[in-house]
Design a protein around this motif. Structure first.
Motif, PDB file in Angstrom:
ATOM      1  N   HIS A  59       0.845  -1.202   0.000  1.00  0.00           N
ATOM      2  CA  HIS A  59       0.000   0.000   0.000  1.00  0.00           C
ATOM      3  C   HIS A  59       0.873   1.242   0.000  1.00  0.00           C
ATOM      4  O   HIS A  59       2.093   1.152   0.113  1.00  0.00           O
ATOM      5  CB  HIS A  59      -0.979  -0.007   1.179  1.00  0.00           C
ATOM      6  CG  HIS A  59      -0.347   0.110   2.532  1.00  0.00           C
ATOM      7  ND1 HIS A  59       0.339  -0.917   3.117  1.00  0.00           N
ATOM      8  CD2 HIS A  59      -0.311   1.138   3.426  1.00  0.00           C
ATOM      9  CE1 HIS A  59       0.770  -0.545   4.323  1.00  0.00           C
ATOM     10  NE2 HIS A  59       0.393   0.701   4.524  1.00  0.00           N
ATOM     11  N   ALA A  93      -0.511   3.714  -5.635  1.00  0.00           N
ATOM     12  CA  ALA A  93       0.161   3.571  -4.340  1.00  0.00           C
ATOM     13  C   ALA A  93       1.545   4.198  -4.308  1.00  0.00           C
ATOM     14  O   ALA A  93       1.972   4.702  -3.266  1.00  0.00           O
ATOM     15  CB  ALA A  93       0.240   2.094  -3.955  1.00  0.00           C
ATOM     16  N   SER A 132      -7.663  -7.904  -0.748  1.00  0.00           N
ATOM     17  CA  SER A 132      -7.854  -6.601  -0.136  1.00  0.00           C
ATOM     18  C   SER A 132      -8.120  -6.767   1.354  1.00  0.00           C
ATOM     19  O   SER A 132      -8.964  -7.572   1.768  1.00  0.00           O
ATOM     20  CB  SER A 132      -9.022  -5.883  -0.809  1.00  0.00           C
ATOM     21  OG  SER A 132      -9.217  -4.601  -0.239  1.00  0.00           O
ATOM     22  N   ASN A 139      -5.113  -1.499   0.646  1.00  0.00           N
ATOM     23  CA  ASN A 139      -4.005  -2.340   1.082  1.00  0.00           C
ATOM     24  C   ASN A 139      -4.254  -3.768   0.624  1.00  0.00           C
ATOM     25  O   ASN A 139      -5.360  -4.290   0.748  1.00  0.00           O
ATOM     26  CB  ASN A 139      -3.901  -2.304   2.608  1.00  0.00           C
ATOM     27  CG  ASN A 139      -2.891  -3.317   3.147  1.00  0.00           C
ATOM     28  OD1 ASN A 139      -1.688  -3.075   3.098  1.00  0.00           O
ATOM     29  ND2 ASN A 139      -3.374  -4.444   3.654  1.00  0.00           N
TER      30      ASN A 139
END
Length: 248
Positions: A59, A93, A132, A139
Motif C-alpha cells: 500500500h 500507491a 484486499s 491495502n
C-alpha cells in the motif's frame, strides 16, 4: 525460499532501525517487499541495488514504499544502469514517491504493474496472490509461494477473515501488529494488535508467525507476551538479521 528482514518498525524508523522491508530469494531471483523508510542502506549492505529483480508494494503509506525512490536512484545513476525495475503495487500507491524525483533517468528506471484484489501474478519463481484487507488506504495482503514454501504478508490491516484464508497453512505469516494488547479506538479495525495478529495466525494454521510494524519505542517483549496469551506458538518479531529459510 529465503527471507531477509531489513526492519520492522511501524510509522517511522526508530534510532538505528528501519521500517518494514523484506527480501525474498529463490534460485538467484530477488523480490523486495515493501521498501519502507531506511530499508535501502540495510539492503545495500547485503546486495547491490541492481541485484533487485522486482518489488511488490502492499500500500501507499511511506513507511512501506518511501525507499523505492533512493533504490531507483541507486540503479539509474550507476555506471551501468540495469533494466527498468518491475514494481507491482495497488493503483496509485507509489505515485507520490515517484513524483519526488525529476531526474529524467530515474523516470525510466521503473516499470509499473497494477495489482488489484484477487490477482494472481507470477514474479520470477514466485506466485503472488492478493486480497484486499482493511486499512486507511487500499491495502493488499499477499500470499507468496515458490511451490515448496509459502509466506503470507498482511501489509497493514485490521483483523479480517480474508487474511486468515490468505494465510491458510502458510509456512510463515508476516503480520502487522502495531500495538501489543489493544488498538486505540480511532484505529480499531484498521490496524492489529499482537493479540489479534496471533489469533489470525492460529486460525489460519500458519506454522510460524512473525509480528512486524511494531510501534517505535515499545519493547518487542511486550508484543511477544501479548501474542503468547492466545496460545500461539513459534511467534517472533521482525528484526534485521541474516537470511532465513521459509519452509522445510
Amino acid at each position: 525460499m529465503r527471507l531477509t528482514v531489513f526492519g520492522g518498525c511501524g510509522a517511522w524508523p526508530a534510532a538505528g532501525q528501519a521500517c518494514g522491508g523484506y527480501l525474498l530469494e529463490r534460485d538467484g531471483f530477488r523480490l523486495l517487499v515493501d521498501p519502507g523508510y531506511a530499508v535501502l542502506p540495510r539492503l545495500l549492505a547485503t546486495i547491490d541495488a541492481a541485484a533487485v529483480d522486482a518489488v511488490v508494494v502492499s500500500h501507499g503509506h511511506p513507511d512501506h514504499c518511501a525507499d523505492l525512490s533512493p533504490l531507483l536512484r541507486a540503479r539509474a545513476l550507476s555506471d551501468e544502469p540495469p533494466a527498468p525495475l518491475p514494481v507491482y503495487a495497488p493503483a496509485g500507491a507509489v505515485d507520490a514517491v515517484l513524483a519526488l524525483d525529476s531526474i529524467r533517468s530515474v523516470a525510466g528506471a521503473v516499470e509499473l504493474a497494477t495489482l488489484t484484489d484477487g490477482d494472481g501474478v507470477r514474479v520470477g519463481p514466485f506466485d503472488v496472490a492478493t486480497a484486499s484487507l482493511p486499512h486507511f488506504v487500499p491495502n493488499l495482503g499477499m500470499r507468496i509461494t515458490d511451490g515448496s514454501a509459502t509466506l503470507t504478508y498482511s501489509g497493514d490491516a485490521g483483523p479480517d477473515p480474508a487474511l486468515v484464508e490468505l494465510a491458510r497453512d502458510a509456512d510463515l505469516l508476516l503480520v502487522e501488529a502495531t500495538y501489543p494488547d489493544a488498538v486505540p479506538h480511532e484505529d480499531a479495525g484498521l490496524l492489529c494488535s499482537a493479540v489479534e495478529a496471533a489469533e489470525q495466525g492460529v486460525a489460519a494454521g500458519a506454522r510460524r508467525i512473525m509480528l512486524t510494524h511494531l510501534w517505535p519505542g515499545l519493547q518487542p517483549a511486550a508484543f511477544l507476551a501479548a501474542a503468547a496469551r492466545t496460545g500461539a506458538r513459534d511467534v517472533t518479531v521482525a528484526a534485521p538479521g541474516p537470511a532465513q529459510p521459509i519452509g522445510s
